[in-house]
Design an enzyme around this catalytic site. Structure first.
Site, PDB file in Angstrom:
ATOM      1  N   CYS A  89       8.025   2.089-101.045  1.00 38.79           N
ATOM      2  CA  CYS A  89       9.167   1.450-102.089  1.00 38.79           C
ATOM      3  C   CYS A  89      10.614   1.575-101.769  1.00 38.79           C
ATOM      4  O   CYS A  89      11.154   2.584-101.515  1.00 38.79           O
ATOM      5  CB  CYS A  89       8.983   2.245-103.579  1.00 38.79           C
ATOM      6  SG  CYS A  89       9.788   1.429-104.956  1.00 38.79           S
ATOM      7  N   CYS A 253      14.112  -5.829-104.679  1.00 37.64           N
ATOM      8  CA  CYS A 253      12.862  -5.173-104.259  1.00 37.64           C
ATOM      9  C   CYS A 253      13.007  -5.090-102.733  1.00 37.64           C
ATOM     10  O   CYS A 253      12.921  -6.011-102.068  1.00 37.64           O
ATOM     11  CB  CYS A 253      11.632  -6.268-104.695  1.00 37.64           C
ATOM     12  SG  CYS A 253      10.171  -5.335-104.236  1.00 37.64           S
TER      13      CYS A 253
HETATM   14  O1  PYC Z   1      11.674  -1.870-103.975  1.00 34.23           O
HETATM   15  O2  PYC Z   1      10.153  -1.903-102.602  1.00 34.23           O
HETATM   16  C1  PYC Z   1      10.490  -1.866-103.647  1.00 34.23           C
HETATM   17  C2  PYC Z   1       9.688  -1.828-105.061  1.00 34.23           C
HETATM   18  C3  PYC Z   1       8.360  -2.110-105.057  1.00 34.23           C
HETATM   19  C4  PYC Z   1       8.115  -1.832-106.647  1.00 34.23           C
HETATM   20  C5  PYC Z   1       9.373  -1.638-106.993  1.00 34.23           C
HETATM   21  N1  PYC Z   1      10.119  -1.610-106.344  1.00 34.23           N
END
Ligand code: PYC
Length: 331
Positions: A89, A253
Site C-alpha cells: 500500500c 494511490c
Molecule cells: O496507496 O497503494 C495505495 C493504496 C492501495 C489501497 C489504498 N491505497
C-alpha cells in the site's frame, strides 16, 4: 468501566487517505517472513483488524499498518484493509514513514535525508524521507516492479462497455479511461464512480476466474479510472481508484500510480525516467517516475513521491459489555 483490550495507534493522512499505524497492544506473531506473519495474524487475530478499522472506531476507507520484525530489511510491516489484507500500500507506506519520523525512529529531525528498507508481503522496498526545516518535506518509495499483464479487455457492466488493462503495481488493477465509463473525476462524481467501478470490478473478476483474460489469474483489487492532462509542468494522470461499492482511495494511490506508470510506459505515452504527476480528485499530487528494472523489459520500477500528515494519536479500548466488539461496516 472494565477494559478488555487496548491498542494504541498513530494516525495520519496521505493526500486525504487515512493510515492507522499500530504502536502498541498487538500480540506476538509467528513466521519467518512478513508475508507469513501477516498470514498468522489473519488466521488468529482477524477480529483485531475489524476492531481497529471498522465502525465505530474506523470506517470503510481506513487502512491499518502492523509493524513486525523483518529478517531481511530494516523494518517489516503488513497492511490491513477494511475488507481485505493488501500486499502493498503506497499511501500507507508514506504514512508509515512520516509516523516513524514522528516517533524518532529513522534519524534526527536535522538530518536532511534518512532511508530504510521495508519488507512488506509483496517484497522489499526502499523508502527515503527528505526533511526541510526540521519537518518531513517528501517521502519517496521505490516500489516492487510493476507490469501490464493484459491490455484491451472489453468489460461490459454497470451500463457501460469499456476497454480495461489489467496491471500489477503492488496490487492488481483494472485500468479504465474515466471518460469511456462516463465517470467524472471530481468529489461530486464519486458515488457514480463507486457504483460503476464496483460493477466493472465484479464483471472483470468473473471473466478472470472463467479464464477469459489471457495472462491474468489473480482477481483485480480495484478499478482505477484515469484521464491524462498536460500543463507547463508536463503530464498529469488524474485518477480515482474504486476498491469497493462504498470505498475509494482519497489519495492518488501509490500502487495505482505504479500500475498507471507501467501502462503509460508500455503504451509509449511516457519514457523511463520521465516524472509525471498523479492527481487525486482533491487536487493533491504524487510525483511518479518509472525506472528500468535490471534484466527485465516487461516491467518498470515505480518511484513514487508524496507526503503525509499526522492527524492524531489514539488509544482504542474495548470495554466490557460492548455489543459490537468486532465493529461493523454497512455497504
Ligand atoms: O496507496 O497503494 C495505495 C493504496 C492501495 C489501497 C489504498 N491505497
Amino acid at each position: 468501566m472494565a477494559i478488555r483490550r487496548w491498542i494504541s495507534t498513530i494516525d495520519s493522512h496521505t493526500a486525504g487517505h487515512p493510515t492507522r499505524v499500530v504502536t502498541g497492544g498487538m500480540p506476538p506473531l509467528h513466521g519467518d517472513t512478513v508475508a507469513a506473519r501477516c498470514d498468522d495474524f489473519r488466521a488468529r487475530f482477524d477480529a483485531l483488524r475489524t476492531f481497529l478499522l471498522h465502525e465505530p472506531r474506523g470506517h470503510a476507507a481506513m487502512v491499518g499498518v502492523v509493524m513486525t520484525e523483518s529478517r531481511r530489511a530494516d523494518f517489516g510491516a503488513f497492511f490491513l484493509g477494511s475488507y481485505k489484507y493488501l500486499e502493498m500500500c503506497g499511501h500507507a507506506t508514506i504514512g508509515l514513514a512520516v509516523t516513524l519520523d514522528h516517533m524518532g525512529q529513522i534519524g534526527a529531525s536535522d538530518v536532511p535525508e534518512s532511508s530504510f528498507t521495508l519488507e512488506v508481503p509483496a517484497g522489499i522496498i526502499t523508502v527515503h524521507v527528505r526533511r526541510a526545516g526540521g519537518a518531513v518535506a517528501a517521502v519517496t518509495f521505490e516500489n516492487v516492479p510493476a507490469h501490464v499483464a493484459s491490455s484491451g479487455v472489453t468489460v461490459e457492466a454497470g451500463g457501460v462497455s469499456v476497454s480495461a488493462d489489467v496491471v500489477w503495481g503492488g496490487n492488481w488493477y483494472g485500468l479504465v479511461e474515466a471518460r469511456s465509463a462516463g465517470v467524472e473525476l471530481t468529489p461530486a462524481g464519486v458515488s457514480h464512480a463507486m457504483a460503476t467501478g464496483s460493477a466493472l470490478k465484479a464483471r472483470l473478476n468473473a471473466m478472470i476466474s472463467a479464464g477469459e483474460v489471457p495472462g491474468v489469474v489473480r482477481p483485480v483489487d480495484s478499478i482505477l479510472f484515469h484521464d491524462t492532462q498536460t500543463d507547463a509542468g508536463g503530464v498529469i494522470s488524474r485518477q480515482l481508484v474504486v476498491l469497493e461499492s462504498n470505498k475509494f482511495d482519497r489519495s492518488p494511490c501509490g500502487t495505482g500510480s505504479s500500475a498507471r506508470l507501467a501502462q503509460m510506459v508500455a503504451r509509449g505515452e511516457i519514457g523511463l525516467g520521465q516524472p509525471i504527476r498523479t492527481r487525486n480528485i482533491l487536487d493533491v499530487d504524487f510525483t511518479a517516475t518509472a525506472k528500468a528494472v535490471e534484466g527485465r523489459t516487461d516491467a518498470i520500477e515505480p518511484h513514487i513521491v508524496g507526503l503525509a500528515h499526522i492527524t492524531g494519536e489514539h488509544r482504542f479500548v474495548l470495554s466490557d459489555g460492548d455489543p459490537l466488539p468486532d465493529g461493523f461496516l454497512c455497504r
